[in-house]
Design a protein around this motif. Sequence first.
Motif, PDB file in Angstrom:
ATOM      1  N   PRO A 169       0.615  -1.217   0.069  1.00 18.32           N
ATOM      2  CA  PRO A 169       0.012   0.032  -0.049  1.00 18.32           C
ATOM      3  C   PRO A 169       0.777   1.331   0.025  1.00 18.32           C
ATOM      4  O   PRO A 169       0.432   2.209  -0.787  1.00 18.32           O
ATOM      5  CB  PRO A 169      -0.712  -0.127   1.363  1.00 18.32           C
ATOM      6  CG  PRO A 169      -1.039  -1.519   1.476  1.00 18.32           C
ATOM      7  CD  PRO A 169       0.557  -2.260   1.283  1.00 18.32           C
ATOM      8  N   VAL A 170       1.998   1.272   0.681  1.00 12.97           N
ATOM      9  CA  VAL A 170       2.773   2.374   0.599  1.00 12.97           C
ATOM     10  C   VAL A 170       3.414   2.922  -0.897  1.00 12.97           C
ATOM     11  O   VAL A 170       3.214   3.863  -1.107  1.00 12.97           O
ATOM     12  CB  VAL A 170       3.837   2.207   1.592  1.00 12.97           C
ATOM     13  CG1 VAL A 170       5.101   3.337   1.695  1.00 12.97           C
ATOM     14  CG2 VAL A 170       3.551   2.196   3.135  1.00 12.97           C
ATOM     15  N   GLY A 171       3.896   1.896  -1.439  1.00 10.23           N
ATOM     16  CA  GLY A 171       4.375   1.844  -2.680  1.00 10.23           C
ATOM     17  C   GLY A 171       3.093   2.270  -3.517  1.00 10.23           C
ATOM     18  O   GLY A 171       3.413   3.009  -4.579  1.00 10.23           O
ATOM     19  N   LEU A 172       2.211   1.888  -3.556  1.00 10.89           N
ATOM     20  CA  LEU A 172       0.858   2.042  -4.500  1.00 10.89           C
ATOM     21  C   LEU A 172       0.469   3.409  -4.312  1.00 10.89           C
ATOM     22  O   LEU A 172       0.307   4.134  -5.097  1.00 10.89           O
ATOM     23  CB  LEU A 172      -0.407   1.143  -4.075  1.00 10.89           C
ATOM     24  CG  LEU A 172      -1.436   1.269  -4.933  1.00 10.89           C
ATOM     25  CD1 LEU A 172      -1.147   0.795  -6.419  1.00 10.89           C
ATOM     26  CD2 LEU A 172      -2.753   0.308  -4.397  1.00 10.89           C
ATOM     27  N   ILE A 173       0.423   4.039  -2.975  1.00 14.17           N
ATOM     28  CA  ILE A 173      -0.121   5.354  -2.865  1.00 14.17           C
ATOM     29  C   ILE A 173       1.063   6.361  -3.426  1.00 14.17           C
ATOM     30  O   ILE A 173       0.602   7.369  -4.044  1.00 14.17           O
ATOM     31  CB  ILE A 173      -0.160   5.715  -1.120  1.00 14.17           C
ATOM     32  CG1 ILE A 173      -1.421   4.671  -0.680  1.00 14.17           C
ATOM     33  CG2 ILE A 173      -0.404   6.959  -0.982  1.00 14.17           C
ATOM     34  CD1 ILE A 173      -1.681   4.878   0.737  1.00 14.17           C
ATOM     35  N   VAL A 174       2.401   6.063  -2.949  1.00  8.63           N
ATOM     36  CA  VAL A 174       3.459   6.997  -3.472  1.00  8.63           C
ATOM     37  C   VAL A 174       3.399   6.977  -5.057  1.00  8.63           C
ATOM     38  O   VAL A 174       3.640   8.147  -5.520  1.00  8.63           O
ATOM     39  CB  VAL A 174       4.668   6.596  -2.885  1.00  8.63           C
ATOM     40  CG1 VAL A 174       5.917   7.306  -3.468  1.00  8.63           C
ATOM     41  CG2 VAL A 174       4.835   6.781  -1.549  1.00  8.63           C
ATOM     42  N   GLY A 175       3.274   5.903  -5.544  1.00 12.82           N
ATOM     43  CA  GLY A 175       3.392   5.807  -7.003  1.00 12.82           C
ATOM     44  C   GLY A 175       2.330   6.491  -7.857  1.00 12.82           C
ATOM     45  O   GLY A 175       2.484   7.327  -8.589  1.00 12.82           O
ATOM     46  N   TYR A 214       0.371  10.962 -11.063  1.00 15.37           N
ATOM     47  CA  TYR A 214      -0.789  11.843 -11.263  1.00 15.37           C
ATOM     48  C   TYR A 214      -0.480  13.218 -10.969  1.00 15.37           C
ATOM     49  O   TYR A 214      -0.962  14.177 -11.867  1.00 15.37           O
ATOM     50  CB  TYR A 214      -2.106  11.392 -10.648  1.00 15.37           C
ATOM     51  CG  TYR A 214      -3.420  11.900 -10.832  1.00 15.37           C
ATOM     52  CD1 TYR A 214      -3.904  11.468 -11.934  1.00 15.37           C
ATOM     53  CD2 TYR A 214      -3.715  13.359 -10.106  1.00 15.37           C
ATOM     54  CE1 TYR A 214      -5.310  12.353 -12.515  1.00 15.37           C
ATOM     55  CE2 TYR A 214      -4.885  13.846 -10.454  1.00 15.37           C
ATOM     56  CZ  TYR A 214      -5.590  13.544 -11.803  1.00 15.37           C
ATOM     57  OH  TYR A 214      -6.776  14.170 -12.064  1.00 15.37           O
ATOM     58  N   ALA A 215       0.390  13.557 -10.053  1.00 19.15           N
ATOM     59  CA  ALA A 215       0.433  14.865  -9.615  1.00 19.15           C
ATOM     60  C   ALA A 215       1.402  15.431 -10.426  1.00 19.15           C
ATOM     61  O   ALA A 215       1.264  16.651 -10.999  1.00 19.15           O
ATOM     62  CB  ALA A 215       0.815  15.136  -8.102  1.00 19.15           C
ATOM     63  N   GLY A 216       2.489  14.926 -10.791  1.00 17.85           N
ATOM     64  CA  GLY A 216       3.687  15.331 -11.776  1.00 17.85           C
ATOM     65  C   GLY A 216       4.173  16.353 -10.836  1.00 17.85           C
ATOM     66  O   GLY A 216       4.166  16.769  -9.783  1.00 17.85           O
ATOM     67  N   GLY A 217       5.231  17.167 -11.750  1.00 17.42           N
ATOM     68  CA  GLY A 217       5.834  18.469 -11.093  1.00 17.42           C
ATOM     69  C   GLY A 217       6.819  18.143  -9.984  1.00 17.42           C
ATOM     70  O   GLY A 217       7.415  17.206  -9.948  1.00 17.42           O
ATOM     71  N   TRP A 218       6.741  18.908  -9.162  1.00 16.27           N
ATOM     72  CA  TRP A 218       7.691  19.108  -7.970  1.00 16.27           C
ATOM     73  C   TRP A 218       7.356  17.710  -6.922  1.00 16.27           C
ATOM     74  O   TRP A 218       8.186  17.118  -6.395  1.00 16.27           O
ATOM     75  CB  TRP A 218       7.726  20.425  -7.310  1.00 16.27           C
ATOM     76  CG  TRP A 218       6.545  20.792  -6.481  1.00 16.27           C
ATOM     77  CD1 TRP A 218       5.459  21.327  -6.781  1.00 16.27           C
ATOM     78  CD2 TRP A 218       6.147  20.256  -5.179  1.00 16.27           C
ATOM     79  NE1 TRP A 218       4.362  21.410  -6.000  1.00 16.27           N
ATOM     80  CE2 TRP A 218       4.830  20.986  -4.830  1.00 16.27           C
ATOM     81  CE3 TRP A 218       6.728  19.646  -4.116  1.00 16.27           C
ATOM     82  CZ2 TRP A 218       4.087  20.520  -3.664  1.00 16.27           C
ATOM     83  CZ3 TRP A 218       6.077  19.310  -3.088  1.00 16.27           C
ATOM     84  CH2 TRP A 218       4.823  19.905  -2.835  1.00 16.27           C
ATOM     85  N   VAL A 219       6.057  17.541  -7.021  1.00 10.53           N
ATOM     86  CA  VAL A 219       5.753  16.416  -6.146  1.00 10.53           C
ATOM     87  C   VAL A 219       6.083  15.061  -6.704  1.00 10.53           C
ATOM     88  O   VAL A 219       6.643  14.185  -6.103  1.00 10.53           O
ATOM     89  CB  VAL A 219       4.102  16.192  -6.073  1.00 10.53           C
ATOM     90  CG1 VAL A 219       3.635  14.847  -5.418  1.00 10.53           C
ATOM     91  CG2 VAL A 219       3.531  17.432  -5.492  1.00 10.53           C
ATOM     92  N   ASP A 220       6.010  14.710  -8.149  1.00 10.14           N
ATOM     93  CA  ASP A 220       6.659  13.846  -8.781  1.00 10.14           C
ATOM     94  C   ASP A 220       7.947  13.539  -8.380  1.00 10.14           C
ATOM     95  O   ASP A 220       8.693  12.584  -8.162  1.00 10.14           O
ATOM     96  CB  ASP A 220       6.212  13.503 -10.285  1.00 10.14           C
ATOM     97  CG  ASP A 220       6.741  12.569 -10.983  1.00 10.14           C
ATOM     98  OD1 ASP A 220       6.879  11.624 -10.027  1.00 10.14           O
ATOM     99  OD2 ASP A 220       7.235  12.581 -12.185  1.00 10.14           O
TER     100      ASP A 220
END
Length: 311
Positions: free
Chosen positions: A124-130, A135-141
């Motif tokens: 679940p941690v990897g799924l949420i982070v990925g 989806y967010a892209g940019g600096w979040v990615d």
Amino acid sequence: MTAPASPSPTMSRRQWLLSDRPQSRMQARLGRAYVTWRQFTANRLAVVGLLIIVALLFIAAFADVLATHNPVVGDLRNARLLPPGTSGFLLGSDDQGRDIYSRLIYGSRLTLLVVVLVAVISAPVGLIVGTVSGYAGGWVDATLMRVTDIFLAFPKLVLALAFVAALGPGIQNAIIAIAITSWPPYARIARAETLTVRRSDYISAVRLMGASPIRIIVRHVVPLCISSLIVRVTLDMAGIILTAAGLGFLGLGAQPPLPEWGAMIASGRRFILDQWWVAAMPGIAILIVSLGFNLLGDGLRDALDPKESGQ
């Protein structure tokens, strides 16, 4: 609401499941499950892997019935280092006079505990982070992927050793350490899946309907990533078992007298030349279970991959 459609008298159950015009969501879901099962069972090695895992689950569930001796109490005077088949010791005894067969049976519970808890924590941690990163892209990615790259830069066992050394030896800390080092590959897979679907017409339509980014990720992106994640988790379970055994072998995993397979190999390495069974039996158990998870993962990859199923 209407009840789910059922097979008509003139239609076999197989035809109903394989219908290209399902009459209900239930029929469509059952049809997909049936096709996936047929593709999975077509791979005989995958079926062998499934049988190995089912046998492991059965052994762990009925360890109290299958074991013939106490796994932690031995007989130093009369049962020390007995060869297999001697005095009721099916697989021999160790240097403490304990039955190796019974310790392997109870050790299957520890193996399943480590595998399940690591998968439940790290996947679940990897799924949420990925998904968030893709989806967010940019600096979040960029930020999330650089953190992921830091974890991927170290070998998993070395990083797990560092965390266990900081947290202290023990089965609980070993599980936490393995989980901390296991989530980056899942994040990479989830991000790659998200990048392929985030600009699709399906996601654009959901966005135009007013769905929030969180709802899009949870309800529409995450389900599309689950099949790939399941395959990767299944394939990684063999590595999880080997990492846990490595920590146990080094004395940083499960502590004596717990019957953990890696710790059993460590205690038997002193007798490898004369009393080979002390270390060989848990090693064979690790080999069989790891092989079972690998075969199962290969079968799931072939069955759940739409590219493979379309060939």
